[in-house]
Design a protein around this motif. Sequence first.
Motif, mmCIF file in Angstrom:
data_model
loop_
_atom_site.group_PDB
_atom_site.id
_atom_site.type_symbol
_atom_site.label_atom_id
_atom_site.label_comp_id
_atom_site.label_asym_id
_atom_site.label_seq_id
_atom_site.Cartn_x
_atom_site.Cartn_y
_atom_site.Cartn_z
ATOM 1 N N LYS A 191 12.552 11.059 -0.431
ATOM 2 C CA LYS A 191 13.530 10.073 0.060
ATOM 3 C C LYS A 191 13.398 8.702 -0.880
ATOM 4 O O LYS A 191 12.592 8.403 -1.685
ATOM 5 C CB LYS A 191 12.675 9.665 1.559
ATOM 6 C CG LYS A 191 12.911 10.750 2.473
ATOM 7 C CD LYS A 191 12.617 10.370 3.840
ATOM 8 C CE LYS A 191 12.982 11.223 4.768
ATOM 9 N NZ LYS A 191 12.746 10.602 6.274
ATOM 10 N N LEU A 192 14.303 7.902 -0.535
ATOM 11 C CA LEU A 192 14.590 6.831 -1.122
ATOM 12 C C LEU A 192 14.121 5.611 -0.018
ATOM 13 O O LEU A 192 14.759 5.932 1.017
ATOM 14 C CB LEU A 192 16.136 6.564 -1.305
ATOM 15 C CG LEU A 192 16.786 7.632 -2.244
ATOM 16 C CD1 LEU A 192 18.155 7.287 -2.319
ATOM 17 C CD2 LEU A 192 16.214 7.558 -3.598
ATOM 18 N N PRO A 193 13.693 4.703 -0.513
ATOM 19 C CA PRO A 193 13.292 4.138 -1.631
ATOM 20 C C PRO A 193 11.934 4.676 -2.153
ATOM 21 O O PRO A 193 11.057 4.969 -1.182
ATOM 22 C CB PRO A 193 13.362 2.638 -1.580
ATOM 23 C CG PRO A 193 12.859 2.549 -0.330
ATOM 24 C CD PRO A 193 13.502 3.535 0.406
ATOM 25 N N THR A 194 11.678 4.953 -3.459
ATOM 26 C CA THR A 194 10.161 5.232 -3.935
ATOM 27 C C THR A 194 10.081 4.152 -5.125
ATOM 28 O O THR A 194 11.132 4.209 -5.972
ATOM 29 C CB THR A 194 10.471 6.705 -4.444
ATOM 30 O OG1 THR A 194 10.409 7.447 -3.126
ATOM 31 C CG2 THR A 194 8.902 6.965 -4.911
ATOM 32 N N LEU A 195 8.973 3.765 -5.241
ATOM 33 C CA LEU A 195 8.678 2.563 -6.472
ATOM 34 C C LEU A 195 7.531 3.275 -7.225
ATOM 35 O O LEU A 195 6.505 3.747 -6.690
ATOM 36 C CB LEU A 195 8.225 1.257 -5.821
ATOM 37 C CG LEU A 195 7.797 0.335 -6.790
ATOM 38 C CD1 LEU A 195 9.340 -0.196 -7.340
ATOM 39 C CD2 LEU A 195 7.159 -0.864 -6.118
ATOM 40 N N VAL A 196 7.968 3.313 -8.476
ATOM 41 C CA VAL A 196 6.887 3.812 -9.491
ATOM 42 C C VAL A 196 6.531 2.702 -10.410
ATOM 43 O O VAL A 196 7.265 1.916 -11.060
ATOM 44 C CB VAL A 196 7.631 5.018 -10.481
ATOM 45 C CG1 VAL A 196 6.689 5.735 -11.484
ATOM 46 C CG2 VAL A 196 8.334 6.118 -9.495
ATOM 47 N N LEU A 197 5.173 2.457 -10.323
ATOM 48 C CA LEU A 197 4.403 1.612 -10.796
ATOM 49 C C LEU A 197 4.383 1.848 -12.403
ATOM 50 O O LEU A 197 4.491 2.955 -12.783
ATOM 51 C CB LEU A 197 3.160 1.251 -10.112
ATOM 52 C CG LEU A 197 3.007 0.901 -8.614
ATOM 53 C CD1 LEU A 197 1.788 0.617 -8.179
ATOM 54 C CD2 LEU A 197 3.955 -0.121 -8.248
ATOM 55 N N ASP A 198 3.885 0.805 -13.278
ATOM 56 C CA ASP A 198 3.849 0.880 -14.387
ATOM 57 C C ASP A 198 2.615 1.906 -14.851
ATOM 58 O O ASP A 198 2.444 2.409 -15.990
ATOM 59 C CB ASP A 198 3.640 -0.443 -15.340
ATOM 60 C CG ASP A 198 5.102 -1.471 -15.194
ATOM 61 O OD1 ASP A 198 5.884 -1.097 -14.758
ATOM 62 O OD2 ASP A 198 4.627 -2.593 -15.198
ATOM 63 N N ASP A 199 1.871 2.084 -14.010
ATOM 64 C CA ASP A 199 0.752 3.080 -14.304
ATOM 65 C C ASP A 199 1.120 4.493 -13.734
ATOM 66 O O ASP A 199 0.324 5.530 -13.838
ATOM 67 C CB ASP A 199 -0.509 2.557 -13.768
ATOM 68 C CG ASP A 199 -0.484 2.400 -12.239
ATOM 69 O OD1 ASP A 199 0.538 2.827 -11.521
ATOM 70 O OD2 ASP A 199 -1.553 2.230 -11.487
ATOM 71 N N GLY A 200 2.129 4.718 -13.426
ATOM 72 C CA GLY A 200 2.777 5.943 -13.154
ATOM 73 C C GLY A 200 2.575 6.468 -11.348
ATOM 74 O O GLY A 200 3.282 7.328 -10.896
ATOM 75 N N ARG A 201 1.528 5.494 -10.824
ATOM 76 C CA ARG A 201 1.648 5.953 -9.267
ATOM 77 C C ARG A 201 3.166 5.669 -8.877
ATOM 78 O O ARG A 201 3.597 4.658 -8.900
ATOM 79 C CB ARG A 201 0.635 4.815 -8.770
ATOM 80 C CG ARG A 201 -0.891 5.324 -8.737
ATOM 81 C CD ARG A 201 -1.731 4.359 -8.046
ATOM 82 N NE ARG A 201 -1.632 2.905 -8.776
ATOM 83 C CZ ARG A 201 -2.132 1.948 -7.982
ATOM 84 N NH1 ARG A 201 -2.475 1.805 -6.742
ATOM 85 N NH2 ARG A 201 -1.861 0.815 -8.780
ATOM 86 N N ALA A 202 3.114 6.320 -7.529
ATOM 87 C CA ALA A 202 4.573 6.122 -7.022
ATOM 88 C C ALA A 202 4.139 5.772 -5.567
ATOM 89 O O ALA A 202 3.327 6.311 -4.969
ATOM 90 C CB ALA A 202 5.360 7.414 -6.924
ATOM 91 N N LEU A 203 4.991 4.707 -4.817
ATOM 92 C CA LEU A 203 4.820 4.384 -3.521
ATOM 93 C C LEU A 203 5.995 4.523 -2.848
ATOM 94 O O LEU A 203 7.077 4.394 -3.112
ATOM 95 C CB LEU A 203 4.549 2.777 -3.747
ATOM 96 C CG LEU A 203 3.441 2.007 -4.502
ATOM 97 C CD1 LEU A 203 3.231 0.663 -4.295
ATOM 98 C CD2 LEU A 203 1.951 2.824 -4.189
ATOM 99 N N PHE A 204 5.603 4.780 -1.564
ATOM 100 C CA PHE A 204 6.596 4.943 -0.475
ATOM 101 C C PHE A 204 5.850 4.906 0.852
ATOM 102 O O PHE A 204 4.897 5.273 0.860
ATOM 103 C CB PHE A 204 7.513 6.681 -0.868
ATOM 104 C CG PHE A 204 6.297 7.549 -0.875
ATOM 105 C CD1 PHE A 204 5.656 8.201 0.192
ATOM 106 C CD2 PHE A 204 5.957 8.162 -2.224
ATOM 107 C CE1 PHE A 204 4.679 9.088 -0.026
ATOM 108 C CE2 PHE A 204 4.872 8.987 -2.528
ATOM 109 C CZ PHE A 204 4.377 9.555 -1.387
ATOM 110 N N ASP A 205 6.735 4.430 1.863
ATOM 111 C CA ASP A 205 8.181 4.160 1.930
ATOM 112 C C ASP A 205 8.438 2.890 1.841
ATOM 113 O O ASP A 205 7.507 2.145 1.368
ATOM 114 C CB ASP A 205 8.667 4.967 3.339
ATOM 115 C CG ASP A 205 7.958 4.274 4.483
ATOM 116 O OD1 ASP A 205 7.033 3.614 4.382
ATOM 117 O OD2 ASP A 205 8.209 4.816 5.628
#
Length: 209
Positions: A52-66
């Motif tokens: 799903k959107l939105p998904t935020l990918v942090l500079d260290d590669g971790r992804a945050l949702f929702d």
Amino acid sequence: MRLHSHPASPFGRKVMVAAHELDVADRIAVDWRPVTPVAPNAAVVADNPLGKLPTLVLDDGRALFDSRVICEYLDDLAGGGRLFPRDPGVRMRALRLQALGDGIMEAAVLARYETVLRPEELRWQAWIEHQKLKVARALDWLEERVEELPAEGVDIGAVTVGCALGYLDFRFGADRWREGRPRLAAWYERFAARPSMAATRPHDLEKAA
Ligand code: 99T
């Protein structure tokens, strides 16, 4: 940071409005991803099992949702206590409005999918009507309690309700949600004039995408 999003997504808009309000928008590169429940995007699924959107990918590669989690993350990044007030009573009022705004967007997106995505012979009119009834009841609730929305300034409740109303204009303009709801319409007119809302209008972003 990179954000998987789409110009049409009210949840994606919510994240970017929050980012503008918190002065961190320039730290986010946005990748536009066309996504539906029956046409997932591989890049999004790689970062979010829900696709799903939105998904935020942090500079260290971790992804945050929702969107709720991403907005809290951005608020912390900006020092905390700005869109998510620290005072428990004020915070709960903002969170309840966030839940209502998210609920309007969810019901409207489900009605939209049923209208444009499902094959015509399988469409279920009662489903669409009942999703729209949820939206109508939530708008009436807001009309009666418009003073719960901040008259000046902004919190996560205002951001979410503002993006929900913007989505109704974008996808359901013919339903004329303002009719019979003058107080909510007046609040939205003021809120929609904020630079954060002006920078994230779906029509403008769709043209630029
Ligand atoms: O459900 C799917 O597989 C694809 N749909 C989405 O990703 C929608 C995009 S809005 N996003 C959500 O449903 C996110 C909800 C989540 N609780 C959050 O982030 O807060 C698309 C609207 C349109 O095309 O009109």
